[in-house]
Design a protein around this motif. Structure first.
Motif, PDB file in Angstrom:
ATOM      1  N   THR A 427      -0.786  -5.969  -2.148  1.00 27.35           N
ATOM      2  CA  THR A 427      -1.552  -6.550  -2.928  1.00 27.35           C
ATOM      3  C   THR A 427      -3.151  -6.125  -2.871  1.00 27.35           C
ATOM      4  OG1 THR A 427      -0.290  -8.684  -2.549  1.00 27.35           O
ATOM      5  CG2 THR A 427      -2.543  -8.779  -3.618  1.00 27.35           C
ATOM      6  N   LEU A 428      -3.446  -5.950  -1.657  1.00 20.67           N
ATOM      7  CA  LEU A 428      -4.925  -5.362  -1.575  1.00 20.67           C
ATOM      8  C   LEU A 428      -4.753  -3.898  -2.111  1.00 20.67           C
ATOM      9  CD1 LEU A 428      -5.677  -6.600   1.951  1.00 20.67           C
ATOM     10  CD2 LEU A 428      -7.141  -7.274  -0.032  1.00 20.67           C
ATOM     11  N   TYR A 429      -3.835  -3.001  -1.793  1.00 18.70           N
ATOM     12  CA  TYR A 429      -3.941  -1.679  -2.491  1.00 18.70           C
ATOM     13  C   TYR A 429      -3.795  -1.690  -3.660  1.00 18.70           C
ATOM     14  CZ  TYR A 429      -3.080   1.701   1.125  1.00 18.70           C
ATOM     15  OH  TYR A 429      -3.172   2.651   2.304  1.00 18.70           O
ATOM     16  N   LEU A 430      -3.173  -2.657  -4.646  1.00 20.35           N
ATOM     17  CA  LEU A 430      -3.327  -2.694  -5.903  1.00 20.35           C
ATOM     18  C   LEU A 430      -4.480  -2.990  -6.581  1.00 20.35           C
ATOM     19  CD1 LEU A 430       0.612  -3.990  -6.759  1.00 20.35           C
ATOM     20  CD2 LEU A 430      -0.244  -1.342  -6.528  1.00 20.35           C
ATOM     21  N   VAL A 431      -4.889  -3.960  -5.920  1.00 14.12           N
ATOM     22  CA  VAL A 431      -5.978  -4.532  -6.685  1.00 14.12           C
ATOM     23  C   VAL A 431      -7.207  -3.706  -6.479  1.00 14.12           C
ATOM     24  CG1 VAL A 431      -7.751  -6.406  -6.530  1.00 14.12           C
ATOM     25  CG2 VAL A 431      -5.325  -6.935  -6.462  1.00 14.12           C
ATOM     26  N   ALA A 432      -7.340  -3.019  -5.121  1.00 10.93           N
ATOM     27  CA  ALA A 432      -8.380  -2.094  -5.063  1.00 10.93           C
ATOM     28  C   ALA A 432      -8.278  -1.050  -5.886  1.00 10.93           C
ATOM     29  CB  ALA A 432      -8.367  -1.801  -3.543  1.00 10.93           C
ATOM     30  N   THR A 433      -6.941  -0.464  -6.173  1.00  4.60           N
ATOM     31  CA  THR A 433      -6.841   0.599  -7.042  1.00  4.60           C
ATOM     32  C   THR A 433      -7.278   0.230  -8.574  1.00  4.60           C
ATOM     33  OG1 THR A 433      -4.961   1.419  -5.730  1.00  4.60           O
ATOM     34  CG2 THR A 433      -5.219   2.279  -7.920  1.00  4.60           C
ATOM     35  N   ALA A 434      -6.774  -0.863  -8.858  1.00  2.84           N
ATOM     36  CA  ALA A 434      -7.360  -1.253 -10.298  1.00  2.84           C
ATOM     37  C   ALA A 434      -8.827  -1.303 -10.399  1.00  2.84           C
ATOM     38  CB  ALA A 434      -6.723  -2.697 -10.652  1.00  2.84           C
ATOM     39  N   MET A 435      -9.578  -1.820  -9.209  1.00  2.00           N
ATOM     40  CA  MET A 435     -10.852  -1.590  -9.253  1.00  2.00           C
ATOM     41  C   MET A 435     -11.607  -0.273  -9.027  1.00  2.00           C
ATOM     42  SD  MET A 435     -11.371  -5.391  -7.291  1.00  2.00           S
ATOM     43  CE  MET A 435     -13.211  -5.140  -7.035  1.00  2.00           C
ATOM     44  N   ASN A 436     -10.964   0.510  -8.859  1.00  2.00           N
ATOM     45  CA  ASN A 436     -11.435   2.106  -8.505  1.00  2.00           C
ATOM     46  C   ASN A 436     -12.232   1.994  -7.085  1.00  2.00           C
ATOM     47  OD1 ASN A 436     -11.493   4.605  -9.333  1.00  2.00           O
ATOM     48  ND2 ASN A 436     -13.675   4.367  -9.872  1.00  2.00           N
ATOM     49  N   LEU A 437     -11.373   1.277  -6.260  1.00  2.00           N
ATOM     50  CA  LEU A 437     -12.034   1.138  -4.758  1.00  2.00           C
ATOM     51  C   LEU A 437     -11.108   2.163  -4.050  1.00  2.00           C
ATOM     52  CD1 LEU A 437     -13.031  -2.685  -4.221  1.00  2.00           C
ATOM     53  CD2 LEU A 437     -14.538  -0.464  -4.685  1.00  2.00           C
ATOM     54  N   ALA A 438     -11.648   2.289  -2.824  1.00  2.00           N
ATOM     55  CA  ALA A 438     -11.065   3.251  -1.719  1.00  2.00           C
ATOM     56  C   ALA A 438     -10.433   2.384  -0.773  1.00  2.00           C
ATOM     57  CB  ALA A 438     -11.999   4.324  -1.112  1.00  2.00           C
ATOM     58  N   VAL A 439      -9.185   2.462  -0.573  1.00  2.00           N
ATOM     59  CA  VAL A 439      -8.437   1.686   0.407  1.00  2.00           C
ATOM     60  C   VAL A 439      -7.427   2.296   1.398  1.00  2.00           C
ATOM     61  CG1 VAL A 439      -6.615   0.869  -1.115  1.00  2.00           C
ATOM     62  CG2 VAL A 439      -7.538  -0.615   0.737  1.00  2.00           C
ATOM     63  N   CYS A 440      -7.417   1.861   2.531  1.00  2.00           N
ATOM     64  CA  CYS A 440      -6.435   2.672   3.452  1.00  2.00           C
ATOM     65  C   CYS A 440      -6.113   1.904   4.532  1.00  2.00           C
ATOM     66  CB  CYS A 440      -7.108   4.072   4.009  1.00  2.00           C
ATOM     67  SG  CYS A 440      -6.047   4.856   5.332  1.00  2.00           S
ATOM     68  N   GLY A 441      -4.749   1.601   4.469  1.00  2.00           N
ATOM     69  CA  GLY A 441      -4.235   0.635   5.524  1.00  2.00           C
ATOM     70  C   GLY A 441      -4.004   1.467   6.945  1.00  2.00           C
ATOM     71  N   LEU A 442      -3.987   0.984   7.971  1.00  2.00           N
ATOM     72  CA  LEU A 442      -3.982   1.599   9.248  1.00  2.00           C
ATOM     73  C   LEU A 442      -2.719   0.952   9.898  1.00  2.00           C
ATOM     74  CD1 LEU A 442      -7.695   0.854  10.712  1.00  2.00           C
ATOM     75  CD2 LEU A 442      -6.675   2.617   9.036  1.00  2.00           C
ATOM     76  N   GLY A 443      -2.115   1.987  10.698  1.00  2.00           N
ATOM     77  CA  GLY A 443      -0.868   1.634  11.062  1.00  2.00           C
ATOM     78  C   GLY A 443      -0.946   0.771  12.478  1.00  2.00           C
ATOM     79  N   GLY A 444      -1.918   0.484  13.065  1.00  3.69           N
ATOM     80  CA  GLY A 444      -2.127  -0.069  14.349  1.00  3.69           C
ATOM     81  C   GLY A 444      -3.446  -0.375  14.722  1.00  3.69           C
ATOM     82  N   GLY A 445      -3.791  -1.495  15.586  1.00  7.72           N
ATOM     83  CA  GLY A 445      -5.234  -1.943  15.976  1.00  7.72           C
ATOM     84  C   GLY A 445      -4.974  -2.511  17.451  1.00  7.72           C
ATOM     85  N   ASP A 446      -6.301  -3.218  17.654  1.00  6.41           N
ATOM     86  CA  ASP A 446      -6.309  -3.747  19.185  1.00  6.41           C
ATOM     87  C   ASP A 446      -6.572  -5.115  18.921  1.00  6.41           C
ATOM     88  OD1 ASP A 446      -6.943  -4.607  21.648  1.00  6.41           O
ATOM     89  OD2 ASP A 446      -7.904  -2.566  22.059  1.00  6.41           O
TER      90      ASP A 446
END
Length: 477
Positions: A427-446
């Protein structure tokens, strides 16, 4: 010691003399002979070996009754109504009860003591027919799990509906079976083999390391996969409300906890709908962008629009179980919506730097933590994971309020959380793409670093996903 296989009805099953009682559900057994009835009564009273059961049958039915008894006993095992154990004889002259397993050490003949050292238990749904002991050396499967269940050391293999409980005396066998061994009594090996706890093959054919189907799996991953995708291997599958009798459901909104707030503008959805690219175009353009326009960072309006369109709360309701539920733009199992988003801002026009929480009901940001060493660690980690040349403008930390899901669901609780993270990512990917924003999901965190920065108890609310967000560089337009 003289280990012997003994059997009894599993917990919740008994014989009344006329029918089987399966926890209040009577099952009539047709054409029972007197000998069969006597043997069933023994199984209902406690652990009995084959010799004791056969003697009860032959005393009333004669030798010819044994075949019919063996057929009935096999049917009981095929239906999972019987459990088996290994009983050993020792020289202890007094009766006692093992405080760990709850099994009785019965006084036998000539002052010996009969002790249950291992028990095969049905923990899911399936047969309890015993497998043969391996003919050669045996060892534990590398996928076998040992954990404490109700005060008893219990072994279970991924995807299996049976488990083996070990008394303290038998716990040392785990060390013996860490490598290929011939020193473990055959009755105990039969229980372990039946539960799928022994490695297949042998020292010269160890398929757990030589065959791809086994070698590619990490034990923790396979256990998680099997537990959540094999309903017959565990109880409590689905909405069982495992904590319903001890705790109230968590409210749909977390308590306000921000140092201060920033109101976010409400976007005009009609105008956006008229100007947005088509879904097909957005899907085709969607990709991870690992660079931000540092001269023109993302703005308050853009961040607010993304959050509003992706995960604002559109409504609330109350479920039949009394749990508060929510409606958001993305789906959630049972409408529990346990996910919270914490924008970690380093460069956003109109929003001071710091760790913020997005209040989905009020559409505003709450400041959770000022910039400092703890937030810097989260930024650095996200920058490295996304392979950015500079700090990300915003890190969207996705946290789960676990109690929202675990109050209602049991076996599938954590998998549901991960599924929800996936649909939120998209959802965040699609909305950010429609808004012409840069988004990148990460595979892990702490999650420990998030707990340090936010002050949240990681067992109550911990991170389960991260994305980096920012303005799209001109060359990425």
């Amino acid at each position: 010691m003289n280990p012997t296989i003994v059997s009894r009805f599993r917990r919740g099953v008994s014989f009344t003399g006329e029918h089987l009682d399966l926890g209040g559900a009577p099952v009539q057994l047709k054409a029972l002979t007197p000998g069969q009835g006597a043997a069933l009564k023994l199984l209902s009273d406690g652990d009995r070996d084959d010799t004791e059961l056969a003697a009860a049958v032959t005393a009333l039915d004669g030798e010819t009754g044994l075949l019919r008894w063996h057929m009935l006993f096999r049917g009981l095992n095929s239906s999972g109504l019987v459990e088996h154990a290994v009983r050993t004889d020792s020289t202890d002259s007094t009766d006692s009860t093992d405080s760990t397993t709850g099994d009785t050490h019965e006084a036998g003949h000539d002052g010996d003591t009969r002790e249950i050292t291992a028990r095969l238990r049905l923990v899911g749904r399936g047969t309890t027919l015993l497998a043969p002991a391996p003919a050669g050396p045996a060892r534990l499967s590398r996928f076998a799990e040992a954990r404490v269940v109700d005060g008893t050391l219990t072994l279970q293999a991924p995807g299996r509906h049976l488990a083996v409980e070990l008394a303290p005396r038998a716990a040392g066998l785990l060390g013996e079976l860490a490598g290929w061994s011939t020193g473990v009594p055959a009755p105990i090996l039969r229980l372990l083999a039946t539960a799928g706890l022994l490695a297949p093959g042998g020292p010269e054919d160890d398929i757990e390391t030589t065959e791809r189907s086994h070698a590619q799996w990490n034990p923790g991953d396979l256990a998680f996969h099997a537990r959540t995708r094999t309903p017959a291997s565990a109880s409590g599958y689905g909405g069982t409300h495992p904590l319903g009798d001890r705790f109230p459901p968590e409210p749909v909104s977390p308590p306000p906890a921000g140092i201060r707030t920033v109101a976010l503008p409400v976007p005009d959805l009609e105008r956006i709908a008229a100007a947005d690219p088509s879904l097909t175009e957005v899907l085709e353009r969607r990709r991870s962008i690992r660079a931000h326009d540092m001269e023109s960072p993302i703005t308050l309006d853009q961040l607010g629009e993304l959050l509003y369109r992706s995960l604002r709360r559109r409504g609330t309701m109350t479920g039949s179980d009394g749990q508060e539920l929510a409606d958001r733009p993305y789906p959630s199992g049972g409408a529990v919506h346990e996910l919270e988003v914490y924008p970690l801002v380093t460069a956003c026009e109109g929003v001071p730097a710091g760790l913020w929480h997005y209040a989905t009901d009020r559409h505003e940001l709450e400041l959770v933590a000022e910039p400092g060493k703890a937030t810097a660690a989260l930024v650095s980690e996200a920058r490295g994971a996304a392979m950015l040349e500079a700090d990300p403008q915003v890190v969207l930390l996705v946290a789960a309020r676990f109690g929202r899901v675990m109050w209602k669901y049991e076996t599938v609780a954590y998998p549901l959380v991960l599924k929800h993270v996936g649909v939120l990512y998209q959802t965040l990917y699609l909305v950010a793409t429609a808004m012409n924003l840069a988004v990148c999901g990460l595979g892990g965190g702490d999650t420990a670093a998030f707990a340090t920065a936010s002050g949240r108890d990681p067992l109550l609310e911990g991170t389960v996903g991260e994305l980096v967000l920012g303005s799209r560089p001109p060359l990425e337009g």
